[in-house]
Design a protein around this motif. Structure first.
Motif: not given
Length: 557
Positions: A283-287, A317-319, A353-355, A452-453
């Motif tokens: 995915d494009t989202d970063h974990v 990234r996710r995945g 995960a954005g935190h 997520q990670l």
């Protein structure tokens, strides 16, 4: 032509060797029917998985079995029978006729005596007429021969003051002190980084050539076997299933177990990437996001602050699976610990995960950790020995407090199914499981909260190759199904080649190179990465010989 044919007597002749242990009122066989002959200069590798009898059979030759053990059959050292020999006679053989390099030098070397004292003791035990100053000079000479940095300083150092590679060199120096006819090397490089392992193998090869000693190499690392051995014995369940030359065993193995063992060994450079599968999975989202991260161990008393990680930029990234590689002390485990909030960040940006993880504590940190899982290197020490493994898997769910008892039990059963273990196994304790089963439990626990990670810290380094292969295949299947991002911390580049989508290389606290798997492993740019890859032994005698010569040419040796 063999040395025997040339008129030189064999160093060791083993015939119908058996090892038994007295358990619950009966003798239980651990090894049986072991036969081999070793001539001067021969290197015999005994390979097999844990419990195959490879170490036990060799220790039985020296009379180093526990009180409930016995050795039967025959083992003749230069014509002298060792099986049934008296303890005083065996003491004279140990260290003089036969020496041993143990797997873990930190437990084999006495921690309360200096390295020099222990080498001097080995010399004077077998030659009481040797004066102290002569023994000291000989010990320093031996430390010089094994290429110990600053031999005089090492002579006066205690084992804990030396690195792992230096301790192994000290043990080799001690084992070679009395010019033994036979050297038994029991997993001599298992705990070492690949570059140190390559140096130790070069050292063993040089010393055994100079002394014309025979070597029994006990290992499960087929790359090391390809690098050093002349002949190979393959053991399974206490029996020799195949015995042949290094070429025959690797190129034309006959027994199904040997074939399976070789097929399970990761081989650097043999894995290809499917770009379509990669694009679909990632995915494009970063974990994980790290920018200019600095991590320091604070000053304690007279010990100054130590910068373990210096200015690292890393994203996952996710995945995606990112392999973080490097030698001991490079900072890779410190990064993994910081990612799960076990190490504070001195400066820079770190988010999971954005935190934001910088400065977070207490309840806020516990909430963030619901999105993070960790698989530890040693599952035996990371699982509570006093509770069943099902409760260990359920512990993260219990702490999160999101499920009732029925739902929690159902989730535990789902996780056991996911890691391919019987549901009934939830009632067993860690000591009742094998190493591979314990590691599957560790993976199940890490995935309990659907993180997520996932941070995996050397999760397969302590496993046999066939067990490692099954755990890695399971890991890949779970990652594809669940889609978590993964930071895979390891020093095994062949495993990284099998798993990782991208690779980051750490050296002395800095990230020296990162890129795709092909970029790093097939076309490395940084000199350190090039040295690291060149030092990895591969399970192919011809290819390994070529790699060794290329490495020696690069190093100017």
């Amino acid at each position: 032509m063999s040395n025997t044919q040339n008129g030189t007597a064999p160093v060791l002749e083993v015939r119908d060797l058996g090892i038994d242990f007295w358990v619950d009122g009966e003798w239980v066989s651990a090894a049986r029917g072991v036969n081999y002959t070793l001539n001067p200069g021969d290197v015999l590798a005994i390979v097999g998985e844990s419990g195959s009898g490879k170490s036990t059979s060799s220790m039985g030759v020296l009379g180093l079995l526990p009180a409930n053990g016995r050795a039967t059959g025959s083992a003749k050292l230069a014509g002298e029978e060792l099986i049934g020999a008296s303890t005083p006679r065996l003491r004279k053989v140990r260290g003089k006729g036969i020496s041993v390099i143990f797997q873990e030098p930190m437990t084999a070397l006495n921690p309360v005596y200096t390295v020099g004292y222990q080498i001097v003791e080995a010399l004077q035990v077998h030659d009481p007429s040797m004066r102290r100053n002569q023994a000291t000079a000989r010990a320093i000479e031996l430390l010089t021969q094994v290429e110990m940095p600053d031999p005089k300083k090492a002579f006066d150092s205690f084992p804990h003051q030396l690195s792992g590679g230096q301790r192994q060199r000290a043990m080799i120096a001690q084992s070679m002190a009395n010019d033994p006819k036979l050297l038994i090397a029991d997993e001599p490089t298992t705990a070492l980084d690949v570059t140190v392992q390559a140096e130790i193998l070069d050292l063993m090869r040089r010393l055994h050539t100079e002394l014309d000693s025979a070597i029994v190499l006990i290992t499960h690392d087929m790359g090391v076997v390809a690098d050093l051995a002349d002949q190979v014995i393959v053991m399974k369940d206490g029996e020799v299933v195949e015995h042949g030359s290094i070429t025959d065993i690797f190129n034309a193995p006959k027994h199904p177990y040997t074939q399976a063992l070789l097929a399970a060994v990761p081989h650097l450079g043999t894995v290809s990437i499917d770009p379509d599968e990669l694009a679909e999975r990632i995915d494009t989202d970063h974990v994980l996001h790290m920018k200019d991260v600095v991590i320091e161990y604070p000053k304690r008393g007279r010990v100054p602050a130590f910068r373990a990680v210096d200015g690292v930029d890393l994203e996952i990234r996710r995945g995606e699976i990112v392999g973080l590689v490097g030698e001991s002390g490079s900072g890779k485990t410190t990064i993994g610990r910081a990612a799960i909030g076990l190490m504070p960040v001195h400066s820079g940006e770190l988010s999971v995960a954005g935190h934001d993880m910088v400065g977070v504590k207490g309840g806020d940190l516990r909430k963030i950790r619901r999105d993070i899982g960790i698989v530890f290197q040693d599952p035996g020490s990371s699982l509570n020995p006093r509770i069943p493994v099902g409760e260990s898997i359920a512990e993260p769910l219990l702490l999160a407090g999101e499920l009732d008892k029925k739902a929690m039990n159902l989730r535990v059963e789902e996780l056991l199914d996911a890691v391919e273990l019987p549901r009934a196994m939830r009632n067993r304790y860690p000591h009742e499981l094998s190493g591979g089963q314990r590691q599957r439990i560790g993976i199940a626990r890490a995935l309990a909260l659907k993180p997520q990670l996932l941070v995996a810290d050397e999760p397969t380094s302590a496993l046999d190759v066939s067990v490692q292969a099954r755990v890695l295949a399971l890991f890949q299947d779970l990652q594809r199904d669940l889609g978590f991002g993964c930071l895979f911390v390891t020093h095994d580049l062949a495993v990284v080649d099998l798993l990782a989508d991208r690779i980051a290389v750490m050296h002395n606290g800095k990230l020296v190179e990162q890129g795709t798997r092909d970029q790093i492993l097939r076309n490395p740019k940084d000199p350190y990465t090039q040295r690291l890859i060149a030092a990895v032994p591969v399970p192919d005698p011809a290819e390994q010989r070529e790699r060794r010569e290329q490495r020696r040419a690069t190093l100017g040796k």
